[in-house]
Design a protein around this motif. Structure first.
Motif, PDB file in Angstrom:
ATOM      1  N   ASP A   1      56.041 -42.514   6.386  1.00 29.23           N
ATOM      2  CA  ASP A   1      57.376 -42.765   5.828  1.00 29.23           C
ATOM      3  C   ASP A   1      57.433 -43.996   4.934  1.00 29.23           C
ATOM      4  OD1 ASP A   1      58.485 -40.541   7.105  1.00 29.23           O
ATOM      5  OD2 ASP A   1      58.858 -41.670   8.949  1.00 29.23           O
ATOM      6  N   ILE A   2      56.353 -44.272   4.226  1.00 27.97           N
ATOM      7  CA  ILE A   2      56.403 -45.322   3.205  1.00 27.97           C
ATOM      8  C   ILE A   2      57.108 -44.746   1.981  1.00 27.97           C
ATOM      9  CG2 ILE A   2      55.021 -46.765   1.673  1.00 27.97           C
ATOM     10  CD1 ILE A   2      52.957 -47.008   3.797  1.00 27.97           C
ATOM     11  N   PRO A   3      58.103 -45.430   1.454  1.00 27.69           N
ATOM     12  CA  PRO A   3      58.893 -44.861   0.346  1.00 27.69           C
ATOM     13  C   PRO A   3      58.032 -44.540  -0.872  1.00 27.69           C
ATOM     14  CG  PRO A   3      59.961 -46.825   1.251  1.00 27.69           C
ATOM     15  CD  PRO A   3      58.597 -46.753   1.864  1.00 27.69           C
ATOM     16  N   ASP A   4      58.440 -43.500  -1.595  1.00 32.13           N
ATOM     17  CA  ASP A   4      57.784 -43.176  -2.858  1.00 32.13           C
ATOM     18  C   ASP A   4      57.989 -44.323  -3.841  1.00 32.13           C
ATOM     19  OD1 ASP A   4      56.987 -40.694  -1.920  1.00 32.13           O
ATOM     20  OD2 ASP A   4      58.805 -39.690  -2.630  1.00 32.13           O
ATOM     21  N   GLY A   5      56.969 -44.587  -4.607  1.00 41.51           N
ATOM     22  CA  GLY A   5      57.022 -45.706  -5.541  1.00 41.51           C
ATOM     23  C   GLY A   5      56.365 -46.960  -5.025  1.00 41.51           C
ATOM     24  N   GLU A   6      55.998 -46.982  -3.744  1.00 45.68           N
ATOM     25  CA  GLU A   6      55.298 -48.128  -3.175  1.00 45.68           C
ATOM     26  C   GLU A   6      53.813 -47.794  -3.040  1.00 45.68           C
ATOM     27  OE1 GLU A   6      56.676 -50.919  -2.748  1.00 45.68           O
ATOM     28  OE2 GLU A   6      58.788 -50.412  -2.826  1.00 45.68           O
ATOM     29  N   ALA A   7      52.957 -48.759  -3.358  1.00 42.32           N
ATOM     30  CA  ALA A   7      51.503 -48.609  -3.227  1.00 42.32           C
ATOM     31  C   ALA A   7      51.016 -47.345  -3.934  1.00 42.32           C
ATOM     32  CB  ALA A   7      51.098 -48.593  -1.754  1.00 42.32           C
ATOM     33  N   ASN A   8      51.329 -47.243  -5.206  1.00 42.64           N
ATOM     34  CA  ASN A   8      50.971 -46.056  -5.973  1.00 42.64           C
ATOM     35  C   ASN A   8      49.491 -46.066  -6.349  1.00 42.64           C
ATOM     36  OD1 ASN A   8      53.592 -44.908  -6.078  1.00 42.64           O
ATOM     37  ND2 ASN A   8      54.164 -46.376  -7.646  1.00 42.64           N
ATOM     38  N   VAL A   9      48.881 -44.897  -6.252  1.00 45.65           N
ATOM     39  CA  VAL A   9      47.520 -44.680  -6.728  1.00 45.65           C
ATOM     40  C   VAL A   9      47.603 -43.726  -7.916  1.00 45.65           C
ATOM     41  CG1 VAL A   9      45.202 -43.880  -6.177  1.00 45.65           C
ATOM     42  CG2 VAL A   9      46.585 -45.005  -4.423  1.00 45.65           C
ATOM     43  N   ASP A  10      47.082 -44.143  -9.033  1.00 49.32           N
ATOM     44  CA  ASP A  10      47.135 -43.321 -10.241  1.00 49.32           C
ATOM     45  C   ASP A  10      45.727 -43.205 -10.808  1.00 49.32           C
ATOM     46  OD1 ASP A  10      48.288 -41.738 -12.112  1.00 49.32           O
ATOM     47  OD2 ASP A  10      49.656 -43.247 -12.900  1.00 49.32           O
ATOM     48  N   TRP A  11      45.471 -42.127 -11.529  1.00 49.38           N
ATOM     49  CA  TRP A  11      44.147 -41.948 -12.118  1.00 49.38           C
ATOM     50  C   TRP A  11      44.243 -41.031 -13.335  1.00 49.38           C
ATOM     51  CZ3 TRP A  11      42.813 -36.854 -12.356  1.00 49.38           C
ATOM     52  CH2 TRP A  11      43.374 -35.996 -11.400  1.00 49.38           C
ATOM     53  N   CYS A  12      43.259 -41.132 -14.189  1.00 49.49           N
ATOM     54  CA  CYS A  12      43.118 -40.209 -15.309  1.00 49.49           C
ATOM     55  C   CYS A  12      41.633 -40.049 -15.628  1.00 49.49           C
ATOM     56  CB  CYS A  12      43.883 -40.689 -16.541  1.00 49.49           C
ATOM     57  SG  CYS A  12      43.309 -42.252 -17.231  1.00 49.49           S
ATOM     58  N   MET A  13      41.279 -38.855 -16.026  1.00 49.52           N
ATOM     59  CA  MET A  13      39.896 -38.506 -16.358  1.00 49.52           C
ATOM     60  C   MET A  13      39.837 -38.045 -17.806  1.00 49.52           C
ATOM     61  SD  MET A  13      37.515 -35.498 -14.696  1.00 49.52           S
ATOM     62  CE  MET A  13      37.791 -36.064 -13.023  1.00 49.52           C
ATOM     63  N   HIS A  14      38.813 -38.488 -18.521  1.00 49.91           N
ATOM     64  CA  HIS A  14      38.675 -38.134 -19.932  1.00 49.91           C
ATOM     65  C   HIS A  14      37.223 -37.743 -20.192  1.00 49.91           C
ATOM     66  CE1 HIS A  14      38.997 -39.347 -24.445  1.00 49.91           C
ATOM     67  NE2 HIS A  14      39.227 -38.060 -24.265  1.00 49.91           N
ATOM     68  N   ILE A  15      37.035 -36.521 -20.687  1.00 46.92           N
ATOM     69  CA  ILE A  15      35.690 -36.003 -20.974  1.00 46.92           C
ATOM     70  C   ILE A  15      35.697 -35.432 -22.389  1.00 46.92           C
ATOM     71  CG2 ILE A  15      33.850 -34.433 -20.266  1.00 46.92           C
ATOM     72  CD1 ILE A  15      35.160 -34.322 -17.508  1.00 46.92           C
ATOM     73  N   THR A  16      34.741 -35.848 -23.178  1.00 47.79           N
ATOM     74  CA  THR A  16      34.587 -35.282 -24.517  1.00 47.79           C
ATOM     75  C   THR A  16      33.178 -34.738 -24.677  1.00 47.79           C
ATOM     76  OG1 THR A  16      33.960 -37.425 -25.474  1.00 47.79           O
ATOM     77  CG2 THR A  16      36.291 -36.842 -25.513  1.00 47.79           C
ATOM     78  N   LEU A  17      33.085 -33.653 -25.405  1.00 47.01           N
ATOM     79  CA  LEU A  17      31.792 -33.046 -25.732  1.00 47.01           C
ATOM     80  C   LEU A  17      31.587 -33.145 -27.235  1.00 47.01           C
ATOM     81  CD1 LEU A  17      31.894 -29.782 -23.556  1.00 47.01           C
ATOM     82  CD2 LEU A  17      30.896 -31.989 -22.970  1.00 47.01           C
TER      83      LEU A  17
END
Length: 695
Positions: free
Chosen positions: A177-193
């Motif tokens: 029950d930790i509120p949304d918006g607290e201790a956020n984990v975010d990520w993005c992946m970028h692959i080019t060929l």
């Protein structure tokens, strides 16, 4: 008495006269008593146990188990700080008012005695060191960053492990029950060929699918992969033109693979960057201190002939009461926080990770689009753990009151007992406590100092490429060889709650008009090259989540006609159904930071949209390809909903075709859009008629 006798006694009487103090000191035959010294030392020694606020708070912040709490309890230096910290953080309103902290917020005391790093607590950099604060609206804050990049195959597996760990972390947050918006984990992946082969394209598609929980073995994913291979490298054609003015050569035996993955964690503190206290130090210090103090009092008992006096009994009862009281007080303070650890054990398989921090500056008026500064230290260490203060309960407050009263009575008994036994017992106990406090301080490693890394800028929102490379986009023609052939990206789940705006509503109405017109559907697919896979996703959220794997090649509306990035675009993400009803910000992330663009042949000017503003091609090159650090998801929606009109329409078309296999998705889109406005329906009808006439 005779005269002779009187003469004999006269000298003796004169010797009996009182001596002055100076004469006594000069004679040296009389020593001062030690009673006053022993009384003073036995009285002051126990009182010194009350002082030591900062060192005690330091130990309380490091308490995470019974053994570390016992280290403080066995050598109780700073009893007054323990009691006041317990009352301030866990006590009743009456007790807090009694010591003058009636209106103090729990976060203020929590930041002193716990490692809390979220729920109103932010970290910033001061002279290179991480410091926590509770500023309501900080101008800047620190966010932990981990970066993985390279050309080696196999890096994607390390990234996928981090994604799975992040998902487990988010599920645990919601479970506690930790509120949304607290201790956020975010990520993005970028692959080019930079070159295309069946093997590299297969790996890229499956990696993007696995990142968002789509089973790569499904028929839909296989069909998408096959269509991409045929579209990029048709059999028997060494130079293929896909209708957008781009040419792709046949693949070689050694394709080039550029991989980058970035993750952020916004709950950090000085404990995030400092190696954890060695687990065996606390128990050893506690046991040695406990045995040392018991030995001192046993020596006092031996010196008294093993006769248990009232003073000695009070000393032992008071000491054991203090040990138990401090132990329970420390554990109660520690248990008042929720601790969730983000697992990073998988990182041992790769040494290519770069750890550091982002200096995220809140300056919305700045025109700087180069990204946030990245800081690092010579020996980076990351302990990614979210500490959140739980709401206070009546049981905790009652227990804190009982522990407080017990500690007060235990100290009084201990103090009175020490006054009644040998004075050196209190001095010995005090010396052991001071040595133990020094040992606890020495066992803590120093916090590292951070410095800015020159030449590295970060997109703190993870809404584009993550690692920002400052570049100038350029327009190419059909004879120019593109720098890279495929651009694949994947993003973490974002809960946007954006409502559809006019361009998205028009795109949905267009899709409803075109769903039964095969010719228009074929035309839109040709213009945008859009292919879509949508599947249900398991999530702990109360709302249904869909995993999306989408690919498109162009169809971006500009004043000159239609524009297209040079590479094939492949995108995967997760979103709520209501967010899929406003897909502009979700789909447009992949067109950011595109190095090369071209104008599509086909539909030109004249699409009847009414009096609306559409970007010129140069604006797309100069601004929207480099500005992801300045613009959040809402900005992408309100600025690109018209340029993304045809792409959104093609996206809605593919969704509406899934009515039999995903009825909830179709119903959800219809519920958000409703019947639409009359003006939106008219514009949609005019655009569809224009496409029919052009086709």
């Amino acid at each position: 008495m005779s005269f002779v006798t009187a003469l004999l006694l006269f000298p003796l009487r004169s010797l009996a006269a009182p001596l002055s103090t100076r004469e006594i000191q000069s004679i040296g035959s009389i020593d001062p008593s030690t009673d006053e010294w022993s009384s003073t030392l036995s009285g002051i020694g126990p009182l010194i146990l009350l002082v030591g606020e900062r060192t005690t708070q330091q130990v309380l912040r490091n308490v995470h188990s019974r053994s570390s709490a016992f280290s403080l309890a066995a050598s109780p230096l700073g009893l007054l700080s323990v009691v006041t910290s317990l009352i301030r953080f866990c006590g009743t309103q009456q007790l807090r008012a009694f010591i003058g902290y009636e209106l103090e917020a729990r976060t203020v005391s929590g930041i002193e005695v716990t490692r809390v790093n979220c729920g109103g607590v932010t970290a910033h950099l001061t002279h290179g060191y991480v410091v926590r604060s509770i500023v309501a609206n900080p101008a800047s804050r620190l966010i932990a960053v981990s970066i993985l990049e390279g050309n080696e195959r196999g890096l994607e597996e390390c990234a996928l492990e981090r994604i799975r760990a992040s998902e487990r972390f988010e599920k645990q947050k919601r479970k506690l029950d930790i509120p949304d918006g607290e201790a956020n984990v975010d990520w993005c992946m970028h692959i080019t060929l930079t070159d295309v082969s069946d093997e590299s394209l297969n790996t890229l598609v499956q990696t993007l699918a696995r990142a968002v929980g789509v089973d790569p073995r499904t028929k839909k994913v296989n069909n998408l992969e096959r269509s991409l291979i045929l579209g990029l490298r048709p059999s028997g054609n060494a130079n293929h033109n896909d209708g957008t003015g781009r040419k792709y050569p046949s693949s070689t035996s050694s394709p080039l693979w550029n991989f980058s993955f970035m993750t952020t964690f916004d709950a950090v503190s000085e404990f995030t960057t400092r190696p954890p206290t060695r687990r065996f130090h606390g128990p050893i210090i506690g046991v040695l201190s406990f045995l040392g103090i018991i030995t001192v009092h046993l020596l006092a008992l031996w010196h008294n002939g093993w006769v248990m006096s009232i003073g000695w009994i009070l000393v032992m009862i008071g000491y054991f009461g203090i040990v138990l009281g401090v132990l329970f007080a420390s554990l109660l303070i520690s248990s008042s926080c929720i601790s969730i650890h983000l697992d990073t054990s998988y990182r041992n398989s790769s040494r290519l990770w770069k750890d550091g921090m982002i200096i995220s500056v809140k300056n919305v008026d700045s025109m700087d689009t180069t990204g946030s500064a990245f800081v690092s230290c010579p020996q980076p260490h990351q302990n990614l753990e979210a500490i959140y203060i739980k709401p206070s309960t009546r049981q905790d407050r009652s227990l804190a009151s009982f522990i407080t009263i017990s500690l007060i009575f235990a100290f009084i008994a201990h103090y009175l007992g020490l006054r009644a036994i040998k004075w050196w017992a209190s001095i010995g106990e005090l010396g052991i406590c001071i040595i133990a406090a020094f040992a606890r301080s020495v066992s803590n490693d120093a916090q590292p100092r951070f410095k800015e890394v020159e030449g590295m800028r970060i997109d703190k929102r993870c809404s584009s490429t993550g690692i920002i490379v400052t570049q100038s986009a350029r327009l190419i023609d059909e004879h120019t060889e593109p720098t890279y052939k495929v651009d694949g990206r994947s993003y973490a789940l974002k809960l946007l709650n954006n409502t559809p705006i006019v361009g998205e509503r028009v795109a949905y109405q267009m899709a409803k008009l075109c769903i039964n017109d095969e010719a228009i559907c074929t035309l839109l697919t040709k213009l945008t090259g859009l292919r879509l896979v949508v599947s249900s996703s398991s999530s702990s959220l109360s709302v249904p989540i869909r995993s999306v794997l989408v690919s498109f090649t162009g169809g971006i509306l500009v004043s000159e006609g239609l524009a297209a990035p040079a590479p094939q675009l492949i995108l995967s993400f997760q979103a709520k159904i209501s967010d899929l009803a406003a897909p502009t910000s979700l789909l447009s992330r992949i067109i950011m930071r595109q190095l090369e663009w071209c104008l599509q042949t086909g539909v030109g000017k004249g699409i009847p949209l009414g009096n609306v503003y559409v970007f010129a091609m140069q604006s797309m090159l100069d601004w929207w390809t480099v500005s992801e650090d300045r613009n959040d998801m809402a900005d992408l929606q309100k600025n690109l909903y018209w340029p993304m009109l045809l792409v959104n329409c093609a996206f809605f078309l593919e969704c509406l075709k899934m009515e039999k296999e995903d009825d909830d998705l179709v119903k959800g889109l219809a519920e958000v859009h409703g019947e639409g406005e009359e003006g939106d329906a008219k514009v949609a009808n005019d655009v569809v008629n224009f496409l029919r006439a052009w086709e």
